[in-house]
Design an enzyme around this catalytic site. Structure first.
Site, PDB file in Angstrom:
ATOM      1  N   TYR A  57      -6.422 -72.553 -51.027  1.00 42.76           N
ATOM      2  CA  TYR A  57      -6.969 -71.277 -50.555  1.00 42.76           C
ATOM      3  C   TYR A  57      -6.774 -71.123 -49.048  1.00 42.76           C
ATOM      4  CZ  TYR A  57      -9.197 -70.490 -55.111  1.00 42.76           C
ATOM      5  OH  TYR A  57      -9.434 -70.280 -56.450  1.00 42.76           O
ATOM      6  N   GLY A 213     -13.392 -57.939 -60.557  1.00 45.02           N
ATOM      7  CA  GLY A 213     -12.027 -57.407 -60.558  1.00 45.02           C
ATOM      8  C   GLY A 213     -11.481 -57.354 -59.132  1.00 45.02           C
ATOM      9  N   GLY A 215     -13.043 -56.760 -56.580  1.00 52.26           N
ATOM     10  CA  GLY A 215     -13.788 -55.761 -55.789  1.00 52.26           C
ATOM     11  C   GLY A 215     -13.707 -54.368 -56.421  1.00 52.26           C
TER      12      GLY A 215
HETATM   13  N1  LIG Z   1      -8.974 -70.346 -60.906  1.00 57.42           N
HETATM   14  C1  LIG Z   1      -8.251 -69.366 -60.441  1.00 57.42           C
HETATM   15  O1  LIG Z   1      -7.069 -69.218 -60.787  1.00 57.42           O
HETATM   16  C2  LIG Z   1      -8.846 -68.394 -59.470  1.00 57.42           C
HETATM   17  C3  LIG Z   1      -8.117 -67.244 -59.108  1.00 57.42           C
HETATM   18  C4  LIG Z   1      -8.715 -66.359 -58.225  1.00 57.42           C
HETATM   19  C5  LIG Z   1      -9.991 -66.620 -57.719  1.00 57.42           C
HETATM   20  N2  LIG Z   1     -10.660 -67.752 -58.058  1.00 57.42           N
HETATM   21  C6  LIG Z   1     -12.034 -68.027 -57.532  1.00 57.42           C
HETATM   22  O2  LIG Z   1     -12.865 -66.941 -57.875  1.00 57.42           O
HETATM   23  C7  LIG Z   1     -13.477 -66.403 -56.700  1.00 57.42           C
HETATM   24  C8  LIG Z   1     -13.687 -64.920 -56.876  1.00 57.42           C
HETATM   25  O3  LIG Z   1     -12.434 -64.273 -57.062  1.00 57.42           O
HETATM   26  P1  LIG Z   1     -12.025 -62.950 -56.293  1.00 57.42           P
HETATM   27  O4  LIG Z   1     -12.506 -63.043 -54.880  1.00 57.42           O
HETATM   28  O5  LIG Z   1     -10.603 -62.700 -56.563  1.00 57.42           O
HETATM   29  O6  LIG Z   1     -12.778 -61.855 -57.101  1.00 57.42           O
HETATM   30  P2  LIG Z   1     -14.140 -61.016 -57.056  1.00 57.42           P
HETATM   31  O7  LIG Z   1     -15.316 -61.887 -56.854  1.00 57.42           O
HETATM   32  O8  LIG Z   1     -14.041 -60.190 -58.256  1.00 57.42           O
HETATM   33  O9  LIG Z   1     -13.928 -60.084 -55.793  1.00 57.42           O
HETATM   34  C9  LIG Z   1     -14.308 -60.450 -54.513  1.00 57.42           C
HETATM   35  C10 LIG Z   1     -13.909 -59.336 -53.569  1.00 57.42           C
HETATM   36  O10 LIG Z   1     -14.587 -58.140 -53.936  1.00 57.42           O
HETATM   37  C11 LIG Z   1     -15.020 -57.445 -52.795  1.00 57.42           C
HETATM   38  N3  LIG Z   1     -16.494 -57.454 -52.838  1.00 57.42           N
HETATM   39  C12 LIG Z   1     -17.319 -58.472 -53.182  1.00 57.42           C
HETATM   40  N4  LIG Z   1     -18.587 -58.077 -53.175  1.00 57.42           N
HETATM   41  C13 LIG Z   1     -18.580 -56.787 -52.832  1.00 57.42           C
HETATM   42  C14 LIG Z   1     -19.614 -55.829 -52.671  1.00 57.42           C
HETATM   43  N5  LIG Z   1     -20.883 -56.139 -52.880  1.00 57.42           N
HETATM   44  N6  LIG Z   1     -19.246 -54.571 -52.307  1.00 57.42           N
HETATM   45  C15 LIG Z   1     -17.960 -54.231 -52.094  1.00 57.42           C
HETATM   46  N7  LIG Z   1     -16.942 -55.098 -52.234  1.00 57.42           N
HETATM   47  C16 LIG Z   1     -17.247 -56.363 -52.610  1.00 57.42           C
HETATM   48  C17 LIG Z   1     -14.438 -58.178 -51.598  1.00 57.42           C
HETATM   49  O11 LIG Z   1     -13.151 -57.603 -51.411  1.00 57.42           O
HETATM   50  P3  LIG Z   1     -12.556 -57.273 -49.968  1.00 57.42           P
HETATM   51  O12 LIG Z   1     -12.403 -58.615 -49.315  1.00 57.42           O
HETATM   52  O13 LIG Z   1     -11.250 -56.604 -50.286  1.00 57.42           O
HETATM   53  O14 LIG Z   1     -13.548 -56.376 -49.282  1.00 57.42           O
HETATM   54  C18 LIG Z   1     -14.308 -59.599 -52.137  1.00 57.42           C
HETATM   55  O15 LIG Z   1     -13.313 -60.332 -51.455  1.00 57.42           O
HETATM   56  C19 LIG Z   1     -12.535 -66.811 -55.558  1.00 57.42           C
HETATM   57  O16 LIG Z   1     -13.170 -66.803 -54.301  1.00 57.42           O
HETATM   58  C20 LIG Z   1     -12.111 -68.171 -56.016  1.00 57.42           C
HETATM   59  O17 LIG Z   1     -13.119 -69.116 -55.670  1.00 57.42           O
HETATM   60  C21 LIG Z   1     -10.092 -68.632 -58.944  1.00 57.42           C
END
Ligand SMILES: NC(=O)c1ccc[n+]([C@@H]2O[C@H](COP(=O)([O-])OP(=O)(O)OC[C@H]3O[C@@H](n4cnc5c(N)ncnc54)[C@H](OP(=O)(O)O)[C@@H]3O)[C@@H](O)[C@H]2O)c1
Length: 340
Positions: A57, A213, A215
């Site tokens: 990451y 998704g 965000g």
């Molecule tokens: N195993 C795997 O293959 C894999 C793949 C991907 C992720 N992950 C893990 O899963 C975690 C979560 O994934 P993700 O960050 O892609 O997805 P997520 O949790 O669905 O989305 C997080 C993003 O949503 C936005 N956000 C979050 N809370 C918000 C709120 N209250 N209001 C408005 N926008 C909000 C932010 O985007 P902005 O930064 O654009 O504002 C944030 O970066 C990662 O940090 C990682 O640890 C694992």
């Protein structure tokens, strides 16, 4: 914050996991170290103990930031999960993949970046379709016996391979995978076909990634806000926007955020589920934490389900057919206790 047991283990983790893929800005997006520290302070202050990172990451910066943070904290309070498999290396064919050599080297590198001498949960990050699963489990079990890793887990792998691995581990007396990390959200429900039933059967906790998704499910793009999900992404196509609008409607009726509804929906699906929620701003985390005090009614769950359900395909849909179910019980359908 409440705590849940992670899979078939005695490990207590907070009911939300903090995703840290956005800690660091090496990939051209994300939070700087100071903001990441504030986010971790807020999370821990609310009772959160479960952190999710990976060796790759932000090119290793996420692990480095967490390491710097933990250096001045009670390390043992936190349940630190990281992953091995991925690495961009053009010269060494064994610097990536699920193989034991990469696993051992990757863990040593993660321990240095994390400034700790143990990783609580080590995930295989993505199935490479090459390495025998017994090589993976034996390697993880050795790391556990060495005290460098405490629990084994797996991400982004076909259900049948995880099932084979856990069955083999049980027979061999090795540590089993206790958590399954997969992409799962109202915009990505296909894990309901095989992965989630498999996890349930093995008593694994599902730790969904991208539960918002990325965000999109917060509704912010429909309100004209910006972020890292591109307009051409399938998380922002016509179908995803239709689902997001339903989530926003429910949120308005309840006076909560759409993100809270999207997170809470998965926590009420009848399997052990700890969403890994990302945040790149402190305000986002504060909003996401409010999910823990929300409960959705059956009526709202039904409305959201109807808007987002995906066909299970074969054999899931075939098993649901009434005549198949009744015939599989012979004449005893109403007289035999069904397993949920
Ligand atoms: N195993 C795997 O293959 C894999 C793949 C991907 C992720 N992950 C893990 O899963 C975690 C979560 O994934 P993700 O960050 O892609 O997805 P997520 O949790 O669905 O989305 C997080 C993003 O949503 C936005 N956000 C979050 N809370 C918000 C709120 N209250 N209001 C408005 N926008 C909000 C932010 O985007 P902005 O930064 O654009 O504002 C944030 O970066 C990662 O940090 C990682 O640890 C694992």
């Amino acid at each position: 914050m409440k705590y849940k047991l992670l899979g078939r283990s005695g490990l207590k983790v907070s009911e939300l996991c903090l995703g840290t893929m956005g800690f660091g800005t090496d990939n051209g997006w994300g939070a700087d170290a100071a903001t990441s520290f504030d986010i971790m302070d807020e999370f821990a202050g609310a009772g959160g103990n479960f952190l999710d990172t990976a060796n790759v990451y932000q090119k290793g910066t996420s692990e480095r930031i967490i390491g710097d943070y933990l250096a001045n904290q009670d390390r043992d309070y936190f349940v630190l999960a990281t992953k091995y498999t991925l690495k961009d290396n053009q010269t060494n064919p064994n610097a990536s993949g699920n193989n034991r050599k990469n696993m051992m080297r990757s863990v040593e590198e993660s321990l240095k970046r994390l400034k700790t001498d143990f990783i609580d949960v080590l995930y295989l990050h993505i199935w490479d379709d090459i390495t025998p699963i017994d090589e993976v489990l034996r390697g993880l079990d050795d790391l556990i016996r060495q005290g460098k890793v405490t629990y084994a887990a797996i991400s982004d792998t076909p259900a049948w391979m995880v099932a084979k691995g856990n069955t083999l581990a049980e027979l061999m007396g090795w540590s089993q995978f206790i958590a399954l990390q997969v992409e799962y959200s109202l915009l990505q429900r296909t894990p309901e076909r095989e992965l989630i039933p498999m996890a349930k059967h093995f008593g694994m906790t599902v730790t969904p990634w991208a539960p918002l998704g990325g965000g999109a499910l917060t509704g912010k793009y429909l309100k004209g806000d910006t972020g890292r999900v591109k307009p051409e992404s399938n998380r922002r196509n016509e179908n995803s926007e239709r689902i997001t609008k339903v989530v926003m409607e429910v949120a308005d009726e309840l006076g909560v955020s759409a993100g809270n509804v999207a997170l809470q929906w998965m926590r009420q699906q009848g399997f052990s589920c700890i969403p890994i929620v990302g945040a790149t701003k402190l305000s986002q985390l504060k909003d996401n934490l409010k999910t823990t005090s929300l409960i959705l009614s059956d009526e709202h769950l039904k409305k959201i389900d109807e808007a987002s359900a995906v066909p299970l395909g074969f054999p899931g849909d075939f098993f649901k057919e009434e005549n198949v179910r009744i015939n599989s019980f012979g004449g005893f359908y109403d007289r035999v206790e069904k397993r949920s």
